[in-house]
Write a protein that holds these residues in place. Structure first.
Motif, PDB file in Angstrom:
ATOM      1  N   SER A  24       0.819  -1.207   0.000  1.00  0.00           N
ATOM      2  CA  SER A  24       0.000   0.000   0.000  1.00  0.00           C
ATOM      3  C   SER A  24       0.855   1.261   0.000  1.00  0.00           C
TER       4      SER A  24
ATOM      5  N   THR B 158      -8.639   0.683  -4.943  1.00  0.00           N
ATOM      6  CA  THR B 158      -9.095  -0.071  -3.775  1.00  0.00           C
ATOM      7  C   THR B 158      -9.238  -1.547  -4.108  1.00  0.00           C
TER       8      THR B 158
ATOM      9  N   VAL C  30      -6.193  -1.236   2.726  1.00  0.00           N
ATOM     10  CA  VAL C  30      -7.052  -0.614   1.713  1.00  0.00           C
ATOM     11  C   VAL C  30      -7.522   0.774   2.115  1.00  0.00           C
ATOM     12  N   THR C  31      -7.385   1.125   3.401  1.00  0.00           N
ATOM     13  CA  THR C  31      -7.823   2.449   3.847  1.00  0.00           C
ATOM     14  C   THR C  31      -6.701   3.486   3.814  1.00  0.00           C
TER      15      THR C  31
ATOM     16  N   HIS D 264      -7.562   6.684   1.895  1.00  0.00           N
ATOM     17  CA  HIS D 264      -8.594   7.619   2.330  1.00  0.00           C
ATOM     18  C   HIS D 264      -8.023   8.989   2.673  1.00  0.00           C
TER      19      HIS D 264
ATOM     20  N   TYR E 170     -18.336   0.837  -3.257  1.00  0.00           N
ATOM     21  CA  TYR E 170     -17.073   0.633  -2.552  1.00  0.00           C
ATOM     22  C   TYR E 170     -16.946  -0.801  -2.058  1.00  0.00           C
TER      23      TYR E 170
END
Length: 474
Positions: free
Chosen positions: A252, A281, A330-331, A334, A404
């Motif tokens: 990531s 994502t 995956v966040t 954000h 999402y």
């Protein structure tokens, strides 16, 4: 794809050289030398986190900046670096007194020079990233690591002890700064009108506060485990955290080095912005979910084979933290989505909220359940604090929550199915098998199962990926 390819190739290539160089230097120096540098880097690492004052992302985000505004922000970044260096000189006395090691002060004072070189690199790196010239950005980082590694080895052979690592780092930072300035030269001038750069400075302040809060709450668990429990448990927890965080720190984070320029370019095009967020994502989930699930499944065998019985304390934290790492991976997008959509202030508030909520949960978890309770605090607390930023991401990209979660679904169900198959196979394995044999069988079974499911039911996504890679080759 180009950005990830170049960044990944440079990062992994130089990382291998860096690891090899560290081993050579470690053989030439003593643990005491490394200990002195570690004492200094606790402070230096934090300052490097806030040194640029978030001006790099601000320059990337505000694509309509005039040449004069860019020059002013470049000047501010340099003076920020100089200011942190000046502050670090007296701070070094305090830190060295705390450790009762006078040499720590001189290490901090010397390495404070890198705050200035980092300040000089902010502007060229931001301009190169904004223009998506990722090859040159990756080259700047590679030059710093390679130069630092070579010089540290040379100085270690010369018998300079801990100064070998200090001067190697300073020279590496200096050379990479020269390269950055040659790649993207730009004049600098003291701001004549601070009001004209106020939006960029404000965004920079929001980013600094967010990073500060993140630094505190992401290290609070270590402090609490060490204080409430004991150093053996802390060692096991620290190892589990390091291994479980691989999907974030190696995958990531690699993507996150490229996405700022992408999000900046499409910030005013909501459909395109939304499309990038969803595809990124989905791609991150397809890679990180099975890795995190796999670590949780093989944690016992992995720890026993890699470290032995004395590290059994790391098994349970590794199992639990691996589940958390999948969500965290995956966040990571954000915060960038909010920053480049003009909601950096909201992101700052969410980070401060996490700082308020998570440490007390770590403490209660440690008191009630020991190290497992701290890991459970991450699993329960992190998704809860991610609800507000998730909602904000849906708002700024005009995304439906169902879209999402639909992006996460392929990786989620395939990883769950993989877990079921691995657990079934493990149930029928002979008890007499060694941990190594079980680890190999579990790993191969999981890899084959997940790959087969993705190739069998997600052919359209694989076809698009192959097409993109083919275009790169041409």
């Amino acid at each position: 794809m180009h950005g990830v390819a170049w960044t990944g190739a440079m990062k992994w290539g130089t990382q291998i050289v860096s690891w090899a160089g560290t081993l050579i230097v470690a053989r030439l120096l003593s643990p005491a030398d490394f200990g002195l540098l570690t004492m200094a880097t606790v402070y230096l690492g934090f300052i490097q986190l806030v040194n640029e004052f978030g001006l790099g992302p601000a320059i990337i985000k505000h694509r309509d900046l005039t040449e004069e505004q860019i020059a002013a922000l470049g000047s501010v970044s340099v003076w920020m670096g100089i200011g942190w260096w000046v502050i670090s000189i007296p701070a070094g006395f305090i830190i060295s007194a705390f450790y009762e090691e006078p040499a720590v002060h001189w290490i901090i004072a010397a390495l404070g020079v890198t705050f200035v070189t980092t300040g000089l690199r902010v502007l060229p790196r931001a301009l190169l990233s904004r223009d998506m010239r990722f090859k040159r950005v990756a080259s700047i980082d590679a030059v710093e690591i390679l130069t630092s590694t070579v010089m540290q080895i040379v100085f270690a052979y010369m018998g300079l002890r801990f100064w070998a690592m200090v001067w190697g780092s300073i020279i590496g930072s200096g050379i990479s700064t020269i390269v950055a300035l040659r790649f993207a030269p730009h004049r600098r001038q003291w701001p004549r009108d601070f009001q004209s750069i106020a939006p960029s400075m404000r965004m920079g302040w929001h980013i600094v506060v967010s990073r500060f809060a993140w630094y505190l709450y992401s290290n609070a668990d270590f402090a609490i485990v060490g204080r409430v429990l004991d150093k053996v448990t802390l060692g096991g927890y620290g190892f589990a955290w390091t291994i479980a965080s691989i999907p974030v720190t190696r995958i990531s984070a690699l993507v996150a080095q490229v996405t700022p320029a992408i999000f900046s370019a499409v910030q005013n095009d909501k459909p395109e912005f939304r499309r990038y967020v969803l595809k990124l994502t989905e791609g991150l989930a397809l890679i990180t979910f099975p890795f995190a699930m796999g670590l949780a499944l093989v944690s016992h065998e992995f720890v026993m084979v890699a470290l032995g019985e004395k590290w059994r304390v790391a098994v349970v934290p590794l199992q639990l933290l691996s589940f958390y790492a999948g969500i965290r991976a995956v966040t990571t997008l954000h915060s960038q989505v909010l920053q480049y959509a003009g909601r950096s202030r909201d992101q700052m508030r969410y980070s401060v909220m996490a700082l308020i909520v998570l440490p007390p949960m770590f403490y209660v978890g440690a008191k009630l359940m020991g190290v497992s309770g701290v890991a459970w605090a991450w699993i329960i607390g992190f998704p809860l604090i991610m609800i507000p930023p998730c909602r904000a991401v849906f708002q700024v990209t005009e995304m439906k929550p169902s879209d999402y979660f639909k992006a996460l679904l392929p990786a989620a169900w395939a990883s769950a199915a993989m877990a079921g198959v691995v657990l079934l196979v493990k149930h029928f394995l002979p008890v007499s098998m060694s941990d190594l044999q079980v680890l190999i069988i579990e790993s191969v079974t999981g890899a084959i199962t997940y790959t087969s499911l993705i190739l069998g039911f997600q052919r359209d996504h694989i076809r698009v990926l192959r097409s993109m890679i083919g275009q790169l080759k041409r």
